[in-house]
Design a protein around this motif. Structure first.
Motif, PDB file in Angstrom:
ATOM      1  N   UNK A   1      64.020 -51.777  14.276  1.00 12.94           N
ATOM      2  CA  UNK A   1      63.478 -52.275  15.300  1.00 12.94           C
ATOM      3  C   UNK A   1      64.197 -53.204  16.107  1.00 12.94           C
ATOM      4  N   UNK A   2      64.342 -53.111  17.240  1.00 15.80           N
ATOM      5  CA  UNK A   2      64.673 -54.075  18.252  1.00 15.80           C
ATOM      6  C   UNK A   2      64.107 -54.203  19.265  1.00 15.80           C
TER       7      UNK A   2
ATOM      8  N   UNK B   1      61.409 -53.857  26.093  1.00 19.28           N
ATOM      9  CA  UNK B   1      61.313 -52.824  25.737  1.00 19.28           C
ATOM     10  C   UNK B   1      61.469 -52.907  24.040  1.00 19.28           C
ATOM     11  N   UNK B   2      60.557 -52.511  23.362  1.00 16.49           N
ATOM     12  CA  UNK B   2      60.629 -52.570  22.014  1.00 16.49           C
ATOM     13  C   UNK B   2      61.011 -51.170  21.378  1.00 16.49           C
TER      14      UNK B   2
ATOM     15  N   UNK C   1      53.480 -48.328  27.436  1.00 14.39           N
ATOM     16  CA  UNK C   1      53.760 -46.728  27.464  1.00 14.39           C
ATOM     17  C   UNK C   1      54.935 -46.477  26.501  1.00 14.39           C
ATOM     18  N   UNK C   2      54.759 -45.423  26.010  1.00 17.66           N
ATOM     19  CA  UNK C   2      55.926 -45.064  24.876  1.00 17.66           C
ATOM     20  C   UNK C   2      56.681 -43.609  25.260  1.00 17.66           C
ATOM     21  N   UNK C   3      57.931 -43.767  25.012  1.00 17.74           N
ATOM     22  CA  UNK C   3      58.412 -42.546  25.108  1.00 17.74           C
ATOM     23  C   UNK C   3      60.067 -42.777  24.730  1.00 17.74           C
TER      24      UNK C   3
ATOM     25  N   UNK D   1      57.502 -49.393  26.222  1.00 21.42           N
ATOM     26  CA  UNK D   1      57.612 -49.868  27.554  1.00 21.42           C
ATOM     27  C   UNK D   1      56.472 -51.040  28.014  1.00 21.42           C
ATOM     28  N   UNK D   2      56.500 -52.113  27.887  1.00 19.41           N
ATOM     29  CA  UNK D   2      55.554 -52.947  27.828  1.00 19.41           C
ATOM     30  C   UNK D   2      55.753 -53.827  29.610  1.00 19.41           C
ATOM     31  N   UNK D   3      54.678 -53.745  30.150  1.00 17.06           N
ATOM     32  CA  UNK D   3      54.793 -54.402  31.585  1.00 17.06           C
ATOM     33  C   UNK D   3      53.639 -55.467  31.374  1.00 17.06           C
TER      34      UNK D   3
END
Length: 195
Positions: free
Chosen positions: A29-30, A41-42, A97-99, A85-87
Motif C-alpha cells: 500500500x501507498x 489517494x490510497x 470511492x474506489x477504482x 479516492x478520499x475527499x
C-alpha cells in the motif's frame, strides 16, 4: 556504480549488492496526499515499473558531513486496481470511492541527502523529488470521484487542472520509497524494510 557501492560499504553498515529492482515491483500500500484538492489517494497492491534509475550525481560534502545522490527514473509507472479516492469535507465525514489508477511519468529525478559520512544513516536521509514530467499520463476508472456530493464533484473538476501540483505533492513522500528501494536493490543493502 562500483565506486558508489564501495564508498557506501566502507562508510555505512550495508552490504554491497549488484542486482536490480525486480520488474514489476510490488508494494502492499501507498498513500498520496493531495492537499491542493483536499484529497488523498490510497493505493492497495501497488505495481511499480521503472525503478531501475540512472545515477545523475554522487557527491560528498565534507563541510556539511553529507552525501548527495541524485537518480533519474525514466518511464516510472505506478498502478493499482484498488485505489481509494478520499475527499475531505468541512465538518463532515470524508467520502471515499474506489477504482483503478495508472500513472506513467516520462522522467523524474529523486535526490537523497544522507548525513554523517563516517557512519551513513540512510534512515535519517532527506529526499527531494523533481518531477521533470509535469504532465504524466494518468488513467483513472469511471468510479473515481463518482459521487453526487458537491465537494467531491469540485475535487474531481480540479484534479486534472491541478495535476502538476498534485504530482509534486504526492512525490514528497513517494520519492523516499523509490530511491531507498533503488539503493538497497542495486547499490548497498542497509537492511531497511521500506513499507
Amino acid at each position: 556504480m562500483n565506486c558508489i557501492r564501495q564508498f557506501l560499504a566502507k562508510h555505512a553498515k550495508c552490504k554491497p549488492v549488484h542486482g536490480s529492482v525486480p520488474e514489476p515491483y510490488y508494494r502492499a500500500q501507498t498513500r498520496a496526499l493531495l492537499p491542493n484538492i483536499n484529497s488523498t489517494l490510497t493505493l492497495d497492491d501497488v505495481e511499480y515499473k521503472g525503478l531501475n534509475g540512472r545515477v545523475q550525481e554522487f557527491s560528498i560534502n565534507r563541510e556539511s558531513d553529507k552525501l548527495v545522490l541524485a537518480v533519474e527514473f525514466r518511464n516510472l509507472y505506478t498502478a493499482s486496481d484498488r485505489t481509494h479516492f478520499t475527499v475531505y469535507r468541512r465538518a463532515r465525514e470524508p467520502i471515499t470511492t474506489v477504482d483503478f489508477l495508472k500513472v506513467l511519468y516520462k522522467s523524474m529525478t529523486i535526490t537523497i541527502v544522507i548525513p554523517d559520512l563516517k557512519s551513513l544513516k540512510l534512515e535519517q536521509a532527506e529526499t527531494f523529488s523533481y518531477v521533470d514530467d509535469g504532465a504524466p499520463r494518468i488513467t483513472i476508472g469511471p468510479n473515481a470521484f463518482n459521487s453526487p456530493d458537491p465537494t467531491v464533484r469540485r475535487a474531481a473538476a480540479e484534479f486534472y487542472p491541478s495535476l502538476p501540483i498534485g504530482v509534486r505533492e504526492a512525490y514528497l513522500t513517494e520519492g523516499s520509497f523509490i530511491i531507498i528501494t533503488f539503493i538497497q536493490k542495486t547499490l548497498c543493502d542497509f537492511g531497511l524494510n521500506v513499507l
